[in-house]
Each structure stands twice: as C-alpha cells, then as structure tokens.
Design a protein around this motif. Structure first.
Motif, PDB file in Angstrom:
ATOM      1  N   UNK A 123       4.636  14.692  15.916  1.00 19.40           N
ATOM      2  CA  UNK A 123       4.039  13.919  17.006  1.00 19.40           C
ATOM      3  C   UNK A 123       2.648  14.456  17.312  1.00 19.40           C
ATOM      4  N   UNK A 124       1.727  13.566  17.647  1.00 18.74           N
ATOM      5  CA  UNK A 124       0.336  13.974  17.855  1.00 18.74           C
ATOM      6  C   UNK A 124       0.123  14.659  19.201  1.00 18.74           C
ATOM      7  N   UNK A 125       1.143  14.680  20.059  1.00 11.93           N
ATOM      8  CA  UNK A 125       1.046  15.396  21.337  1.00 11.93           C
ATOM      9  C   UNK A 125       2.446  15.777  21.794  1.00 11.93           C
ATOM     10  N   UNK A 126       2.519  16.733  22.693  1.00 15.73           N
ATOM     11  CA  UNK A 126       3.810  17.110  23.265  1.00 15.73           C
ATOM     12  C   UNK A 126       4.417  15.960  24.057  1.00 15.73           C
ATOM     13  N   UNK A 127       3.582  15.234  24.782  1.00 14.05           N
ATOM     14  CA  UNK A 127       4.097  14.146  25.603  1.00 14.05           C
ATOM     15  C   UNK A 127       4.783  13.086  24.752  1.00 14.05           C
TER      16      UNK A 127
END
Length: 336
Positions: free
Chosen positions: A247-251
């Motif tokens: 995923x490109x971010x934790x969110x």
C-alpha cells in the motif's frame, strides 16, 4: 490591558527604554532596569501587540501553511500522516518564535486568493502539484518551501522522502519472505503507470523490485482506489488472489486490512499487507503494520528550518532534501 506606557510609568523610565527591553535591544540599559521592567511586565501580564510588532520589526512572524493532502473526504486532518506532519510543523514554528496560519484545501482558486492576501513572512506548501505551485509563485514572491514536491523544474526549495527507494525495499522485503504474486495499491496512479508524484515514485520502486527477479509488471499488479468510492476496490483486491499487498500509505493499508476482514480474509494468515509512512497508529493497528518509516518528524522540522533560514537570509546548503527511509517490521507480513 497593560500598555508600554503603563510599564514605563511604573518603572520610572521612558517608553523607549521599555520598548528596547521588550525587543531585546538591551546593550544601553542597565541590568537593574532590565530586571525591574521584566518584573513589572510579569506583574501586569503584558502581551505585546501583534500589530505593533509587525510595524516595528517589518515582519509578521507568521508562517502560512497550505495543505492539499485531501485523502479523507475533504477533511485532511482525519488522515493520520497529515495530522502528524502538521503537528510537527506547528511545534517547530512555535519553537522558533513564529506563529502558524493553516489553510487546508485542494481547490486552486481558493488557495490562490488566500496566498495573494495573507500577510506572512513565508509559506510552506504541503502536497501541492506543479501546476498550482507555478501559478502561486506568479502572484506571491514570499519565500516558499514545498513538502513532497515532484516538479520538472528543480529550482525550488523542497523537503521530501526517498519514495522510490521506499517502494523498492518494502517490495524486496516481501519477495525475500517468499511472495511473488504482489499487487500495489494507491489513490493516484489511475492507469497503473507511475506519474511524478509521491505514489508514482513508490510505484516505480515496486516495479524495480519485481524486475530484479524477472517478473514483468503489468496493470494486473496494480489496484487504484478511488478515495470517494472504495468498497468495490476491496473486492478487486480479493479477486486477484495475491499473497501480498504493497500500500502506498499506512492509511490505505488500514483500510485494505479492514476491507479484507469484512470479506473474511485475514491479515497476515491469508494475505500480507504493508504500508508506507509509519504513523503512530501503525503500531496500534491489528495486526501491527509492517511499513516504511519516512521520519515524519525530520521532514516537518527540516521544512520549517529551511524556510526560516530563507526568511532570515541565512545560507541554505541543500535546497532539495530527500530523507532516507527504513523498514519497520511488525506483524502484518507472513513468510511463505
């Protein structure tokens, strides 16, 4: 409210002397007088007028922060990365004797109107694209530092992250754990081809890691999530039957884990998931998230210090900083 005149009368000195003490111009004022004035200031709870200080110092001591990270339904402060970054920026601005003025929007016309009217000493642009940046520079000559800027023209002050390297090392980590059928999930690269953005750079690193082991990247290795309509994309992730998701971010990782859980797919038992950012919540999620640490504190602090150095006309050694990254290994990846 106490005034400089009140302090001067009580101390038995001129208003000019009081003003000099407040401004730090104390070389011609005796130690005894300084102590007397400071004591009276404390007793009267004197607070200098912001307007008067602007006129006397020819600076507002205000730093404007424009944030266009709008990943959570038009409320950027719901996003954990954005919230952490802005917290660091505000703290660093305050530590250096300045004040922060914040505006969060992804509407260029709103931002343009604001920047043209704000009386600030400098600006920090967080997440602003190249077109908006160029338009804003035409109407404002204030010092500007960009956070996470990827522009064709390198002649700008920027503090970012080594995003491409982060995408590479987290993917290689999964490969070393035995995963080959891996997909990349983000909210930017609609067609699955890397563009010049934070997510695009992370996707480039993902592709590089696959190429090293002879896997040809195709759009089947990619899922684009529409920030305003996410549910159907969780089904797409499920149907790809991959063993791991970058995923490109934790969110996004939190949302993917939750979306898969609703579909009876458990992380990491059925599929491994990684993030990018290492926000505070990544250690509290279930499972705790394996992710890329991009040092949010360092990013925010360096952006503020760079801008203040520009404002105060100090030397800038490096105007385009990319902070190094590292893996934070937790519980969301399974070895196969």
């Amino acid at each position: 409210m106490a005034t400089i005149k009140d302090i001067a009368e009580r101390a038995g000195v001129s208003t000019a002397t009081v003003s000099n003490v407040i401004k730090g111009k104390r070389n011609k004022v005796s130690k005894e007088t300084i102590e007397k004035i400071e004591k009276i200031i404390t007793e009267l709870n004197y607070v200098p007028s912001m307007g008067a200080r602007i006129l006397s110092e020819k600076r507002s001591k205000i730093i404007g922060v424009i944030c266009t990270f709008m990943n959570v339904k038009d409320n950027s402060l719901k996003d954990p990365f954005t919230a952490e970054l802005l917290g660091v920026i505000e703290n660093e601005i305050r530590k250096n004797g300045y004040y922060m003025m914040l505006y969060a929007s992804n509407k260029p016309e709103e931002i343009k109107n604001l920047v043209s009217t704000w009386s600030v000493d400098g600006l920090i642009f967080a997440g602003i694209n190249e077109k908006t940046y160029n338009n804003l520079r035409k109407i404002s000559k204030k010092p500007v530092v960009v956070i996470d800027g990827y522009y064709k023209n390198d002649d700008f002050y920027n503090v970012g992250t080594n995003d491409e390297e982060g995408g590479y090392i987290i993917t290689k980590y999964l490969i070393d754990k035995g995963h080959k059928n891996i997909i990349f999930v983000d909210e930017t690269n609609k067609k699955g081809n890397p563009i010049k953005t934070v997510d695009g750079e992370r996707l480039k690193g993902f592709k590089r890691a696959l190429k090293e082991i002879g896997i040809k990247y195709t759009t089947n290795n990619h899922v684009y999530i529409d920030p305003l309509n996410k549910e159907k994309f969780f089904d797409e992730i499920k149907n790809k039957n991959s063993t791991a998701v970058v995923c490109s971010s934790d969110n996004i990782a939190f949302e993917v884990i939750n979306g898969l859980k609703k579909r009876n797919i458990c992380v990491p038992e059925n599929i491994s998931v990684t993030g990018f950012d290492d926000v505070y919540l990544s250690s509290l999620s279930s499972p705790a998230l394996t992710t890329i640490n991009q040092n949010i504190n360092e990013k925010g602090e360096k952006a503020v210090r760079m801008l203040i150095n520009i404002i105060e006309e100090k030397h800038i050694e490096n105007k385009n900083i990319h902070i190094s990254v590292s893996i934070k290994e937790r519980d969301s990846v399974k070895k196969i």
